[in-house]
Write a protein that holds these residues in place. Structure first.
Motif, PDB file in Angstrom:
ATOM      1  N   LYS A  64       1.063  -0.891   0.320  1.00 36.27           N
ATOM      2  CA  LYS A  64       0.139   0.114   0.093  1.00 36.27           C
ATOM      3  C   LYS A  64       1.392   1.149   0.028  1.00 36.27           C
ATOM      4  O   LYS A  64       0.547   2.536  -0.369  1.00 36.27           O
ATOM      5  CB  LYS A  64      -1.429   0.267   0.739  1.00 36.27           C
ATOM      6  N   LEU A  65       2.276   1.237   0.451  1.00 41.57           N
ATOM      7  CA  LEU A  65       3.133   2.506   0.337  1.00 41.57           C
ATOM      8  C   LEU A  65       3.830   2.127  -0.467  1.00 41.57           C
ATOM      9  O   LEU A  65       5.236   3.061  -0.662  1.00 41.57           O
ATOM     10  CB  LEU A  65       3.509   2.843   1.790  1.00 41.57           C
ATOM     11  N   ASP A  66       3.890   1.474  -1.576  1.00 36.20           N
ATOM     12  CA  ASP A  66       4.286   1.469  -3.308  1.00 36.20           C
ATOM     13  C   ASP A  66       5.614   1.003  -3.229  1.00 36.20           C
ATOM     14  O   ASP A  66       6.216   0.851  -3.671  1.00 36.20           O
ATOM     15  CB  ASP A  66       4.081   3.052  -3.456  1.00 36.20           C
ATOM     16  N   GLU A  88       6.236   7.147   1.122  1.00 38.01           N
ATOM     17  CA  GLU A  88       5.335   8.488   1.990  1.00 38.01           C
ATOM     18  C   GLU A  88       3.791   7.658   2.854  1.00 38.01           C
ATOM     19  O   GLU A  88       3.313   6.657   2.456  1.00 38.01           O
ATOM     20  CB  GLU A  88       4.688   8.729   0.407  1.00 38.01           C
ATOM     21  N   VAL A  89       3.828   8.202   3.437  1.00 38.97           N
ATOM     22  CA  VAL A  89       2.795   7.923   5.327  1.00 38.97           C
ATOM     23  C   VAL A  89       1.363   8.764   4.266  1.00 38.97           C
ATOM     24  O   VAL A  89       2.072  10.151   4.062  1.00 38.97           O
ATOM     25  CB  VAL A  89       2.758   8.167   6.608  1.00 38.97           C
ATOM     26  N   GLY A  92       5.244  -7.856   3.345  1.00 42.15           N
ATOM     27  CA  GLY A  92       5.575  -7.001   4.862  1.00 42.15           C
ATOM     28  C   GLY A  92       4.814  -6.058   5.372  1.00 42.15           C
ATOM     29  O   GLY A  92       3.909  -5.978   4.034  1.00 42.15           O
ATOM     30  N   LYS A  93       5.381  -5.558   6.502  1.00 45.85           N
ATOM     31  CA  LYS A  93       5.011  -4.172   6.750  1.00 45.85           C
ATOM     32  C   LYS A  93       5.797  -3.387   7.367  1.00 45.85           C
ATOM     33  O   LYS A  93       6.444  -3.325   7.973  1.00 45.85           O
ATOM     34  CB  LYS A  93       3.976  -4.946   7.780  1.00 45.85           C
ATOM     35  N   VAL A  94       5.245  -1.584   7.401  1.00 47.63           N
ATOM     36  CA  VAL A  94       6.086  -0.769   7.952  1.00 47.63           C
ATOM     37  C   VAL A  94       4.888  -0.066   8.468  1.00 47.63           C
ATOM     38  O   VAL A  94       3.943  -0.201   8.405  1.00 47.63           O
ATOM     39  CB  VAL A  94       6.420  -0.426   6.449  1.00 47.63           C
ATOM     40  N   ILE A  95       5.936   0.204   9.304  1.00 48.52           N
ATOM     41  CA  ILE A  95       5.367   1.253  10.808  1.00 48.52           C
ATOM     42  C   ILE A  95       5.371   2.425  10.399  1.00 48.52           C
ATOM     43  O   ILE A  95       5.911   3.020  10.266  1.00 48.52           O
ATOM     44  CB  ILE A  95       6.946   1.266  12.241  1.00 48.52           C
ATOM     45  N   THR A  96       3.811   2.812  10.491  1.00 53.82           N
ATOM     46  CA  THR A  96       3.562   4.558   9.500  1.00 53.82           C
ATOM     47  C   THR A  96       2.665   5.160  10.799  1.00 53.82           C
ATOM     48  O   THR A  96       2.534   6.220  10.262  1.00 53.82           O
ATOM     49  CB  THR A  96       2.966   3.812   8.304  1.00 53.82           C
ATOM     50  N   ASP A  97       2.004   4.544  12.038  1.00 51.89           N
ATOM     51  CA  ASP A  97       1.272   5.512  13.039  1.00 51.89           C
ATOM     52  C   ASP A  97       1.967   5.655  14.275  1.00 51.89           C
ATOM     53  O   ASP A  97       2.815   3.892  14.785  1.00 51.89           O
ATOM     54  CB  ASP A  97       0.111   4.806  12.584  1.00 51.89           C
TER      55      ASP A  97
END
Length: 171
Positions: free
Chosen positions: A43-45, A140-141, A50-55
């Motif tokens: 979703k973050l291109d 880009e968040v 996997g996952k990325v900490i965004t919040d």
């Protein structure tokens, strides 16, 4: 299309880490505390599973002092995106205390930020308190994922409310 995506934690968004460092500095000399949430890397291109900490989720009613921060656990939402916690150590120590270790059971990663809150003043730990690597990623968040308020803003809003007790918070 794959039905199941990897749950691997790839890192933290640079913008999110910036927020953590700034919030920790603004809260000094008291501890800062929040919960980490992640989004799917696709979703973050990012061309990786996997996952990325965004919040960073700050719980209303969080109480902090120079030596501790506590959260009303009943206020923490049951969040599928939750991956851990973040808190500051105003004394600059970048290692978990016994009290920290007691709270590390939930989540994959726990970040400790120490004064003076610069780019080299943080470390990540697994839920057993072992130091781990957490990459800082330039992604880009999305705006709706980034909270642009401080504990001072929350305190001011709570002070402006009438003193109608706990349930008045829900009105």
């Amino acid at each position: 299309m794959r039905l199941f995506r990897s749950d691997e934690l790839l890192g933290i968004a640079r913008e999110t880490l910036d927020f953590v460092l700034e919030a920790s500095e603004e809260t000094h000399p008291n501890e800062y505390m929040g919960f980490l949430r992640a989004d799917d890397a696709r979703k973050l291109d990012l061309d990786r599973d996997g996952k990325v900490i965004t919040d960073v989720l700050v719980i209303p009613g969080t109480e902090s002092s120079p030596t501790s921060a506590s959260v009303r656990s009943h206020m923490k939402p049951n969040d599928m995106r939750s991956v851990g916690s973040v808190h500051s150590h105003p004394n600059g120590a970048l290692r978990p205390s016994d009290a920290d270790l007691a709270t590390f059971g939930q989540g994959e990663v726990h970040i400790i930020v120490g004064a003076p809150y610069g780019w080299g003043d943080w470390k990540a730990f697994d839920n057993e308190g072992n130091q781990t690597t957490l990459d800082v990623l330039d992604v880009e968040v999305p705006d709706e994922h980034f909270f642009d308020f401080t504990q001072e803003d929350i305190d001011r809003e709570l002070a402006d409310r009438d003193d109608g007790g706990f349930l008045s918070w829900f009105r």
